[in-house]
Every structure is written in structure tokens, then in C-alpha cells.
Design an enzyme around this catalytic site. Structure first.
Site, short mmCIF file in Angstrom:
data_model
loop_
_atom_site.label_atom_id
_atom_site.label_comp_id
_atom_site.label_asym_id
_atom_site.label_seq_id
_atom_site.Cartn_x
_atom_site.Cartn_y
_atom_site.Cartn_z
CB THR A 20 -13.75 5.02 4.43
OG1 THR A 20 -12.50 4.31 4.58
CG2 THR A 20 -13.48 6.52 4.33
CE1 TYR A 55 -3.91 2.24 0.60
CE2 TYR A 55 -2.47 3.32 2.20
CZ TYR A 55 -3.63 3.33 1.43
OH TYR A 55 -4.50 4.38 1.50
CE LYS A 115 -3.46 5.00 -1.84
NZ LYS A 115 -4.50 5.47 -2.79
#
Length: 248
Positions: free
Chosen positions: A192, A155, A159
């Protein structure tokens, strides 16, 4: 309205940050093209927008597939004749160390989190050039691109790649005189669906100087600024929306 007469394409628009951004953009006058792999959830967002007299279109879309990007851009231009804003929001989060990350998982994360923004930026610029539009591309990055984490190897790498992709594209557009801006936003821990993967919620919350998680609207408001003409002098920038995390 801050986005009146603008056409905005938002990937990952069915949930989380993409959903909140799509709803906000429509309230601010944009015609919104929502793309996602989740058709049912996307329809809910379309209904919310239309019930508030907004205009929105859904296209099912796997952001890691180049041919689908070409089709999405073509449909957008055929429907609205222009494209002003691209928000590359679709992404996945995985927790795995370098030893626990399989090559298969690595490629899955990179394909969605980095290939997707690459294709969206590339074909977004192409569409904006073709129609002669002033444009803004916003790539959703993360604090994980700036601060290392032992459990976010794929991840964080994806990014970090988004950051350099965006800076390079921003400089290219500026030097070519294209009037297209490219920026990144860097959320910290936001409420989220991705937060469902967090095991020790209270510990993670304690990492934030403000003492609480962010809300999707906090990030959507930042994206709105970068999409609007208010940020016409802003390109190649990194907007932190992190509750003070990176200031430590």
C-alpha cells in the site's frame, strides 16, 4: 453476493486497504459509504464502483473529529435508512522510537488510529441499535499490536489500543444481546502507499516466512468474511493476515 442488501461504511476508503475493501464490498452487493480526507482519490473509487454497476457514496471525513462522525452516521441513515457494517480502516503509519517521538506526533497517531476506531465503533453500534440491524464492525489493527518494534512506539500503542477497544465492545454487544459483532484484522506488510516509508524493502520482505509482501485484496478478503453473515459466530476475534509473521 455475500453482502447483498447491506450498507457498509468504510473509513480511509480512498486508498490502500480501504479502497480495495470498498471496491470488493460493492462487487459483493453492498451499498458503500466511503469516507476519507482525500476527496479526489475517493471520487476515483466511486467512479470505479459505479462503472461496475455498484452503489457508493462519498463523505469527506476526519475520523478524529467526533462531530464529523455524528454527521457521517446521520447522512448514511438518511440516505440508506440503515447501517450494517462499519470498517474502521483509516490510519497513519509513522516510524519513530520512544526518544524520537514528540508529544505532538504521539497525539496525531493516537487521534487517527485509536480515537477514530473508538468513535466509529461507538456511533456504529448506536446506529445499528437505532435501526434494529444485525451488525458487524471490523477494526483494522496490525501485527504491531502483537509484536513489538523499536521504531513503532506510537503506531504499536495505537493498534494495541484498537485490540482492547474491540474486544471490550464485542463482549458488551454480545452480553447486551445486540446481535452486533466486533472483530479486528491484523495485516503484516502489505503493498500500500504506507510502504513508501520503508527504507530497506528487501530486509522487511525477508521477515515474512512466505517471502513476499501481501496485496490489499488479501486483507480485503478477510474483512469481507468478517462483514458477511458467514462469520455470524465470530466476535472479539483477531484475524491475522500476515504471511506467517506472528507464527515465528
Amino acid at each position: 453476493m455475500r453482502l447483498r442488501e447491506k450498507v457498509a461504511l468504510i473509513t480511509g476508503g480512498a486508498s490502500g486497504l480501504g479502497r480495495e475493501t470498498a471496491i470488493l464490498f460493492a462487487k459483493e452487493g453492498a451499498k458503500v459509504v466511503i469516507t476519507d480526507i482525500n476527496e479526489e482519490m475517493a471520487k476515483e473509487v466511486i467512479e470505479i464502483i459505479q462503472s461496475n454497476d455498484g452503489e457508493a457514496l462519498f463523505i469527506k471525513h476526519d475520523v478524529a473529529v467526533e462531530e464529523e462522525w455524528k454527521s457521517v452516521i446521520q447522512t448514511t441513515l438518511q440516505t440508506y435508512d440503515k447501517l450494517n457494517v462499519v470498517v474502521n480502516c483509516a490510519g497513519i503509519g509513522t516510524f519513530a522510537t520512544i526518544e524520537d517521538t514528540t508529544f505532538e506526533l504521539w497525539h496525531k497517531v493516537i487521534s487517527i488510529n485509536l480515537d477514530g476506531p473508538f468513535l466509529g465503533t461507538k456511533y456504529g453500534i448506536e446506529a445499528m441499535k437505532k435501526t434494529g440491524q444485525r451488525g458487524s464492525i471490523i477494526n483494522v489493527s496490525s501485527i504491531a499490536s502483537m509484536v513489538g518494534d523499536p521504531g513503532l512506539v506510537a503506531y504499536g500503542a495505537s493498534k494495541g489500543g484498537v485490540d482492547q477497544l474491540s474486544k471490550s465492545a464485542a463482549l458488551y454487544c454480545a452480553k447486551e444481546g445486540l446481535n452486533i459483532r466486533v472483530n479486528t484484522v491484523h495485516p503484516a506488510y502489505i503493498q500500500t502507499p504506507l510502504m513508501a516509508n520503508v527504507e530497506d524493502v528487501e530486509y522487511v520482505k525477508s521477515l515474512l516466512p512466505v517471502g513476499h509482501f501481501g496485496e490489499p485484496i488479501d486483507v480485503a478478503n478477510g474483512i469481507l468474511y468478517l462483514a458477511s453473515d458467514e462469520s455470524k459466530f465470530t466476535t472479539g476475534s483477531q484475524l491475522l493476515i500476515d504471511g506467517g509473521y506472528c507464527a515465528q
